[in-house]
Design a protein around this motif. Sequence first.
Motif, short mmCIF file in Angstrom:
data_model
loop_
_atom_site.label_atom_id
_atom_site.label_comp_id
_atom_site.label_asym_id
_atom_site.label_seq_id
_atom_site.Cartn_x
_atom_site.Cartn_y
_atom_site.Cartn_z
N VAL A 17 2.08 -4.12 6.67
CA VAL A 17 1.90 -3.29 5.47
C VAL A 17 3.28 -2.95 4.93
O VAL A 17 4.15 -2.49 5.68
CB VAL A 17 1.13 -2.00 5.80
CG1 VAL A 17 0.96 -1.15 4.55
CG2 VAL A 17 -0.23 -2.32 6.39
N GLY B 241 0.84 -1.20 0.00
CA GLY B 241 0.00 0.00 0.00
C GLY B 241 0.87 1.24 0.00
O GLY B 241 2.11 1.15 0.00
N TRP C 254 -3.48 4.54 5.11
CA TRP C 254 -2.79 3.97 3.94
C TRP C 254 -3.82 3.46 2.95
O TRP C 254 -4.84 2.89 3.34
CB TRP C 254 -1.87 2.82 4.37
CG TRP C 254 -0.57 3.30 4.95
CD1 TRP C 254 -0.42 4.09 6.03
CD2 TRP C 254 0.75 3.01 4.46
NE1 TRP C 254 0.92 4.33 6.27
CE2 TRP C 254 1.65 3.66 5.31
CE3 TRP C 254 1.24 2.24 3.41
CZ2 TRP C 254 3.03 3.60 5.13
CZ3 TRP C 254 2.61 2.17 3.23
CH2 TRP C 254 3.49 2.85 4.08
N GLU C 255 -3.52 3.65 1.69
CA GLU C 255 -4.36 3.08 0.64
C GLU C 255 -3.78 1.70 0.33
O GLU C 255 -2.59 1.58 0.04
CB GLU C 255 -4.28 3.99 -0.59
CG GLU C 255 -5.10 3.51 -1.74
CD GLU C 255 -4.84 4.36 -2.98
OE1 GLU C 255 -4.81 5.60 -2.89
OE2 GLU C 255 -4.64 3.75 -4.04
N ILE C 256 -4.61 0.68 0.43
CA ILE C 256 -4.09 -0.68 0.29
C ILE C 256 -4.36 -1.23 -1.11
O ILE C 256 -5.43 -1.06 -1.68
CB ILE C 256 -4.70 -1.58 1.38
CG1 ILE C 256 -4.29 -1.06 2.77
CG2 ILE C 256 -4.28 -3.02 1.19
CD1 ILE C 256 -2.78 -0.91 3.00
N HIS C 257 -3.33 -1.87 -1.64
CA HIS C 257 -3.38 -2.42 -3.00
C HIS C 257 -3.31 -3.95 -2.94
O HIS C 257 -3.32 -4.54 -1.86
CB HIS C 257 -2.16 -1.93 -3.79
CG HIS C 257 -2.04 -0.45 -3.90
ND1 HIS C 257 -0.86 0.19 -4.17
CD2 HIS C 257 -2.98 0.54 -3.79
CE1 HIS C 257 -1.05 1.49 -4.23
NE2 HIS C 257 -2.33 1.73 -3.99
N ASP D 96 -11.10 -6.25 1.02
CA ASP D 96 -9.88 -6.97 0.65
C ASP D 96 -9.72 -8.20 1.53
O ASP D 96 -10.43 -8.35 2.53
CB ASP D 96 -8.63 -6.07 0.66
CG ASP D 96 -8.16 -5.72 2.07
OD1 ASP D 96 -8.90 -5.95 3.05
OD2 ASP D 96 -7.02 -5.21 2.19
N GLN E 44 -1.43 -9.13 -2.12
CA GLN E 44 -1.52 -9.41 -0.70
C GLN E 44 -1.10 -10.87 -0.53
O GLN E 44 -1.54 -11.73 -1.30
CB GLN E 44 -2.94 -9.21 -0.20
CG GLN E 44 -3.46 -7.78 -0.45
CD GLN E 44 -4.69 -7.42 0.35
OE1 GLN E 44 -5.38 -8.28 0.90
NE2 GLN E 44 -4.99 -6.12 0.42
#
Length: 235
Positions: free
Chosen positions: A206, A132, A165-168, A192, A171
């Motif tokens: 993260v 993220g 935080w922006e999570i992408h 997610d 994973q």
Amino acid sequence: MFVSAIVLAAGKGARLKSSISKPLVKLGSLPLIIYSLKCLMICPLIKEIILAVNSSNVLDIKKSIRKYKISGIRKIVLGGLIRQDSVYNGLNAIDKRADFVLIHDSARPFIDKKQVSLAINEAKKCGAAIVGVPVKATIKEVHSLQSTVHGMLLVKKTLNRENLWEIHTPQVFKKDLLLEAYKRFGNTPVSDDAALLEKLGCKVRVVFGSYSNIKITTPEDLVLAEAILKVARRE
Ligand code: CTP
Ligand code: MG
């Protein structure tokens, strides 16, 4: 170590409003899905790729995989109604030997080997790692649309950006933890997979990803993606 990658391409792509299925929309000269597959197929720790598709894009995705010589795809499964169903179907298809599962949205074309390895290595240490970036925007929570007075959208509170935080994707999770999380909470809708492990009480690490790792969601994302691609080619 055996890492199975599940790549998701079973969505409807409704917000992109394209007549072509989102994973097959062209970005530069390649279909969107090919970018992340090319990255994952050369990661030495990834021993297999499971692809979740839908009944309307399966044939064309298979054609693309052949055309662009993507290797490492061991199974193609049909996804489900929501993203979580697609992950679950992918999970049911992974090799018994898998220790870790990496989940990636094909709608994010700009992952790189470094990010993938970092996420895998961090997951090895604590069981779960997600990529993220720190949020740049000011984020406010607003009251639900249903509770608005005269259609006026009102602010409830401003969130402290410092810890947002922006999570992408990708994973990465220890397989047993992810299976347990899906068994216990898989029916609870979340946005997610990490959220399911959080419900299990697991620590989720993260790791710093990249601001270029955008998700293609609406038409303007494609314009941005073309620009990112151009810059990447110059580097
Ligand atoms: N996805 C999936 N199965 C679903 C829904 C989503 O495999 N039932 C995948 C999508 O293919 C995408 C990723 O999950 O790679 C992230 O979803 P999103 O960006 O929302 O894509 P779509 O669901 O396809 O788009 P939309 O929500 O606009 O319909
Ligand atoms: Mg969606």
